[in-house]
Write an enzyme that holds these catalytic residues in place. Structure first.
Site, PDB file in Angstrom:
ATOM      1  N   GLU A  81       6.768 -17.359  -7.780  1.00 27.64           N
ATOM      2  CA  GLU A  81       7.916 -16.859  -8.741  1.00 27.64           C
ATOM      3  C   GLU A  81       7.805 -17.683  -9.850  1.00 27.64           C
ATOM      4  OE1 GLU A  81      11.386 -15.869  -6.401  1.00 27.64           O
ATOM      5  OE2 GLU A  81      10.452 -14.326  -5.566  1.00 27.64           O
ATOM      6  N   CYS A 133       2.467 -11.713  -6.399  1.00 29.61           N
ATOM      7  CA  CYS A 133       2.494 -11.574  -4.866  1.00 29.61           C
ATOM      8  C   CYS A 133       1.489 -12.366  -4.224  1.00 29.61           C
ATOM      9  CB  CYS A 133       2.250 -10.381  -4.798  1.00 29.61           C
ATOM     10  SG  CYS A 133       3.383  -8.977  -5.453  1.00 29.61           S
ATOM     11  N   GLU A 185      -0.408 -11.431  -1.754  1.00 30.85           N
ATOM     12  CA  GLU A 185      -1.727 -10.787  -1.298  1.00 30.85           C
ATOM     13  C   GLU A 185      -2.473 -11.105  -2.638  1.00 30.85           C
ATOM     14  OE1 GLU A 185       1.304  -9.679  -1.286  1.00 30.85           O
ATOM     15  OE2 GLU A 185       1.770  -8.066   0.292  1.00 30.85           O
ATOM     16  N   CYS A 230       3.288  -4.176  -2.075  1.00 29.05           N
ATOM     17  CA  CYS A 230       3.717  -3.460  -3.303  1.00 29.05           C
ATOM     18  C   CYS A 230       2.476  -2.571  -3.712  1.00 29.05           C
ATOM     19  CB  CYS A 230       4.302  -4.382  -4.403  1.00 29.05           C
ATOM     20  SG  CYS A 230       3.187  -5.130  -5.355  1.00 29.05           S
ATOM     21  N   CYS A 234      -0.433  -4.452  -5.485  1.00 29.36           N
ATOM     22  CA  CYS A 234      -1.290  -5.436  -4.803  1.00 29.36           C
ATOM     23  C   CYS A 234      -2.219  -4.388  -3.905  1.00 29.36           C
ATOM     24  CB  CYS A 234      -0.432  -6.220  -3.662  1.00 29.36           C
ATOM     25  SG  CYS A 234       0.172  -7.653  -4.369  1.00 29.36           S
TER      26      CYS A 234
HETATM   27  N1  THU Z   1       6.121  -9.843  -3.188  1.00 30.23           N
HETATM   28  C1  THU Z   1       4.849 -10.363  -2.388  1.00 30.23           C
HETATM   29  O1  THU Z   1       4.550 -11.410  -2.600  1.00 30.23           O
HETATM   30  N2  THU Z   1       4.026  -9.045  -1.919  1.00 30.23           N
HETATM   31  C2  THU Z   1       4.513  -7.752  -1.849  1.00 30.23           C
HETATM   32  O2  THU Z   1       3.646  -7.302  -1.541  1.00 30.23           O
HETATM   33  C3  THU Z   1       6.008  -7.433  -2.115  1.00 30.23           C
HETATM   34  C4  THU Z   1       6.519  -8.475  -3.120  1.00 30.23           C
HETATM   35  C5  THU Z   1       7.021 -10.977  -3.524  1.00 30.23           C
HETATM   36  C6  THU Z   1       6.927 -10.842  -5.021  1.00 30.23           C
HETATM   37  C7  THU Z   1       8.443 -11.590  -5.233  1.00 30.23           C
HETATM   38  O3  THU Z   1       8.128 -12.919  -5.316  1.00 30.23           O
HETATM   39  C8  THU Z   1       9.239 -11.382  -3.902  1.00 30.23           C
HETATM   40  O4  THU Z   1       8.140 -10.795  -2.960  1.00 30.23           O
HETATM   41  C9  THU Z   1      10.301 -10.260  -4.272  1.00 30.23           C
HETATM   42  O5  THU Z   1       9.827  -8.881  -4.512  1.00 30.23           O
END
Ligand code: THU
Length: 134
Positions: A43, A52, A54, A85, A88
């Site tokens: 983040e 993310c 992935e 998400c 990704c």
């Molecule tokens: N996030 C991921 O790392 N992968 C996903 O497929 C869904 C979301 C992370 C992004 C962010 O740091 C946190 O999860 C909340 O959205």
């Protein structure tokens, strides 16, 4: 084989940098070379720049020279496994064929397994660009 990948995703999850959402995600992708590449979500204080898990794993693999992938494991969620998400899924479409297995596992160890084709039917990928030129 999937156990090793799942364990790698869970271990990557413990390295997530998620001070804002507190939602930790780990991912591990197995390349055709047999190597496993991992990623966790990273983040940023400027929230929208967050990457993310992935995509971190895939980018690490591609930058290491990998182009073909056999399986992906994602560790997310507490009770039910957290699903990847849409961004990704699109990112995966660059390399994953419809048969590539995706395994999602939660903190409690609840698992869901599906294929990439189930996760993103009718994908927009490199083939579409080739066909769309005419
Ligand atoms: N996030 C991921 O790392 N992968 C996903 O497929 C869904 C979301 C992370 C992004 C962010 O740091 C946190 O999860 C909340 O959205």
């Amino acid at each position: 084989m999937m156990n090793e990948l799942t364990a790698a995703a869970q271990s990557a999850r413990s390295r997530a940098y998620a001070p804002y959402s507190k939602y930790q995600v780990g991912a591990a992708v197995r390349a055709a070379s047999g190597k496993i590449y991992t990623g966790s979500n990273v983040e940023n204080a400027s929230y929208g720049l967050t990457i993310c898990a992935e995509r971190v794993a895939l980018v690490a693999a591609v930058a290491a020279g990998e182009r073909r992938f056999e399986a992906l494991a994602i560790a997310a969620g507490d009770e039910s496994p957290g699903m990847p998400c849409g961004a990704c899924r699109q990112f995966m479409a660059e390399w994953f064929g419809p048969e590539v297995p995706i395994l999602v596992v939660s903190s409690r160890g609840e698992q869901k397994q599906m294929t990439f084709g189930e996760l993103l039917p009718e994908p927009f990928g490199p083939a579409a660009l080739e066909e769309g030129k005419r």
